[in-house]
Design a protein around this motif. Structure first.
Motif, PDB file in Angstrom:
ATOM      1  N   PHE A 142       0.836  -1.207   0.000  1.00 50.65           N
ATOM      2  CA  PHE A 142       0.000   0.000   0.000  1.00 50.65           C
ATOM      3  C   PHE A 142       0.869   1.255   0.000  1.00 50.65           C
ATOM      4  O   PHE A 142       0.625   2.206  -0.758  1.00 50.65           O
ATOM      5  N   LEU A 143       1.912   1.271   0.850  1.00 47.53           N
ATOM      6  CA  LEU A 143       2.813   2.429   0.899  1.00 47.53           C
ATOM      7  C   LEU A 143       3.517   2.622  -0.441  1.00 47.53           C
ATOM      8  O   LEU A 143       3.642   3.743  -0.938  1.00 47.53           O
ATOM      9  N   ALA A 144       3.998   1.518  -1.014  1.00 50.36           N
ATOM     10  CA  ALA A 144       4.680   1.590  -2.313  1.00 50.36           C
ATOM     11  C   ALA A 144       3.741   2.149  -3.377  1.00 50.36           C
ATOM     12  O   ALA A 144       4.147   2.955  -4.229  1.00 50.36           O
ATOM     13  N   THR A 145       2.471   1.737  -3.316  1.00 49.66           N
ATOM     14  CA  THR A 145       1.474   2.215  -4.282  1.00 49.66           C
ATOM     15  C   THR A 145       1.263   3.721  -4.136  1.00 49.66           C
ATOM     16  O   THR A 145       1.187   4.455  -5.123  1.00 49.66           O
ATOM     17  N   LYS A 146       1.175   4.193  -2.897  1.00 43.85           N
ATOM     18  CA  LYS A 146       0.947   5.622  -2.657  1.00 43.85           C
ATOM     19  C   LYS A 146       2.127   6.457  -3.157  1.00 43.85           C
ATOM     20  O   LYS A 146       1.946   7.497  -3.797  1.00 43.85           O
ATOM     21  N   ILE A 147       3.348   5.964  -2.885  1.00 39.30           N
ATOM     22  CA  ILE A 147       4.554   6.684  -3.331  1.00 39.30           C
ATOM     23  C   ILE A 147       4.615   6.713  -4.856  1.00 39.30           C
ATOM     24  O   ILE A 147       4.872   7.759  -5.470  1.00 39.30           O
ATOM     25  N   SER A 148       4.376   5.555  -5.475  1.00 41.12           N
ATOM     26  CA  SER A 148       4.442   5.505  -6.945  1.00 41.12           C
ATOM     27  C   SER A 148       3.299   6.280  -7.586  1.00 41.12           C
ATOM     28  O   SER A 148       3.443   6.832  -8.682  1.00 41.12           O
ATOM     29  N   PHE A 149       2.146   6.357  -6.910  1.00 36.40           N
ATOM     30  CA  PHE A 149       1.037   7.150  -7.449  1.00 36.40           C
ATOM     31  C   PHE A 149       1.448   8.617  -7.597  1.00 36.40           C
ATOM     32  O   PHE A 149       1.263   9.221  -8.656  1.00 36.40           O
ATOM     33  N   ILE A 150       2.011   9.201  -6.535  1.00 35.20           N
ATOM     34  CA  ILE A 150       2.360  10.622  -6.617  1.00 35.20           C
ATOM     35  C   ILE A 150       3.517  10.845  -7.595  1.00 35.20           C
ATOM     36  O   ILE A 150       3.600  11.880  -8.254  1.00 35.20           O
ATOM     37  N   ASN A 151       4.380   9.831  -7.747  1.00 32.29           N
ATOM     38  CA  ASN A 151       5.457   9.950  -8.728  1.00 32.29           C
ATOM     39  C   ASN A 151       4.920   9.856 -10.151  1.00 32.29           C
ATOM     40  O   ASN A 151       5.446  10.513 -11.061  1.00 32.29           O
TER      41      ASN A 151
END
Length: 447
Positions: A221-230
């Protein structure tokens, strides 16, 4: 009688857990198979940088003047089995070479070495991050090997440590998750964690598969959130938007929240990248690979950020070759308040530019030794100002507080050109521009 605790594996997780258990009042015996590590810990020293950990160790390690003496270390499996009531397994689960899957050999070896010595009623508690289904398999193996037979149980209690905050996360966890098969196992773990539970830490009781899935799900979930904003930063680059303002605006929505919405060169370290890859691999083995295909794109977005930072640096230098250009890199660790350079985006960017002919000089407050061992061909400086001296472009790639507090005017006096690229969107653009710098950040062409 008070419980006695052992900790198998005294790396980052194990050393922190052992010291924290001693702080909570337990007699603790730590085991490792590396003699140098045992000797170092026995002197109250840690083989990694983690704020507050060495002080906590010195407070409890036996033989250190003024310590409680509650914490000792050994290499003897029989001694550990004889000593402990609850045995925490905290060994590493790295990514297999050439595969996405997790290497379980250290966990398997630790459990087997311990189990064959367990005679009385004991609880073995896995804390390592493992593929779902591992606990079932290990419980059966313990039953086969342990002389104590059915009196030896397994439980799963995933760790949620953040590097830089590990001591606090262990003593004051935001949740304690336990996968258990009996009331006795649950009661023992409630006794172990009685202090944080009394302080308000939620205690979540579940089965083995769910306990194993909690850690990998949280990291995914954290990885998804970081990659979303990137990914949004890529769109902002193309559209002329400002990803920092975009993140601020969507972060006001309580359903989304502000955390992990700072665009930059992406995540790294020893957990997030390998955990999401192992999760994909395990889902495939279970026949549920379609459920996690999105993680492949998350991983891809994350890795793409590094290449985009290299291209941003190339553009800042006129769009041509890096040959003969001096590049200062501020940051080597994958995150601040750590000396961990495993899969560090900062070092990856520095290495790519170096391979393309750039003269790269790196400075990091805590990661220099580890960076030198991993990338011996890069240049290294003893301070930020020395790294920047003569640089044609400066890359800010790890968001250390020290870098946010730098004086742009002083740095400008030693740089060959006042060009800074903020790979973490963490510096104050106004401050740098007032000092005559050209400031550029990912996803903020108009900032």
């Amino acid at each position: 009688m008070a419980l006695k605790i052992t900790v198998i594996g005294t790396g980052y997780l194990g050393a922190t857990h052992a010291a924290a258990m001693a702080e909570l009042g337990f007699e603790v015996l730590g085991l490792d198979v590396v003699p140098e590590k045992i000797e170092m810990l026995g002197r109250g020293q840690v083989p990694m940088f983690e704020p507050g950990l060495e002080e906590l160790l010195r407070k409890h390690v036996a033989g250190i003047e003024g310590s409680t003496g509650r914490l000792r270390f050994t290499m003897d499996w029989a001694e550990v089995a004889e000593f402990g009531d609850v045995h925490f397994v905290c060994v590493n689960t790295p990514q297999k070479h050439g595969e996405y899957a997790c290497d379980m050999s250290y966990v398997d070896s630790a459990v087997e070495s311990l189990a064959k010595h367990l005679r009385g009623p004991n609880l073995v508690v896995g804390k390592s991050t493992v593929p779902v289904g591992s606990a079932d398999r290990l419980a059966a193996r313990i039953l086969e090997l342990a002389p104590g037979g059915g009196e030896v149980e397994l439980a799963w209690n995933p760790e949620f440590l953040r590097e830089g905050f590990a001591v606090d996360d262990t003593l004051h966890p935001d949740r304690i998750v336990v996968g258990v098969r009996s009331e006795r196992a649950e009661e023992l773990l409630r006794e172990v964690y009685a202090t944080p539970i009394a302080d308000g830490s939620p205690f979540v009781v579940t089965d083995f598969p769910t306990a194993e899935l909690v850690k990998t799900s949280a990291n995914s979930f954290l990885a998804t959130k970081i990659s979303f904003i990137n990914a949004m930063a890529e769109v902002c680059e193309a559209a002329g938007g400002d990803v920092a303002r975009l993140a601020e605006a969507i972060g006001h929505d309580d359903r989304i929240g502000k955390k992990f919405l700072r665009a930059g060169i992406g995540f790294g370290g020893g957990c997030l990248p390998k955990d999401i890859r192992a999760f994909m691999a395990r889902a495939g083995e279970l026949g549920a690979d379609q459920a996690l295909t999105f993680l492949r794109e998350i991983d891809s977005i994350n890795m793409r950020q590094r290449g985009q930072m290299v291209e941003l640096a190339r553009q800042a230098l006129g769009g041509g070759s890096f040959l003969g250009k001096r590049v200062a890199v501020l940051g080597a660790t994958f995150k601040p308040d750590s000396d961990d350079v495993r899969d560090s985006p900062a070092l990856n960017v520095a290495g790519q530019i170096h391979l393309q002919g750039g003269q790269v000089t790196v400075y990091d407050p805590k990661g220099m030794g580890n960076a030198r061992r991993l990338f011996p061909t890069l240049g290294y400086a003893d301070s930020a100002i020395e790294a920047v001296r003569g640089a044609d472009v400066v890359l800010h790639l790890t968001e250390w507080r020290e870098f946010r507090e730098l004086d742009p005017k002083s740095l400008g006096e030693v740089a060959a050109a006042r060009v800074i690229l903020d790979g973490r969107n963490a510096l104050d653009p106004e401050l740098w521009r007032k000092a005559g710098w050209s400031y550029r950040a990912m996803g903020r062409p108009t900032a």
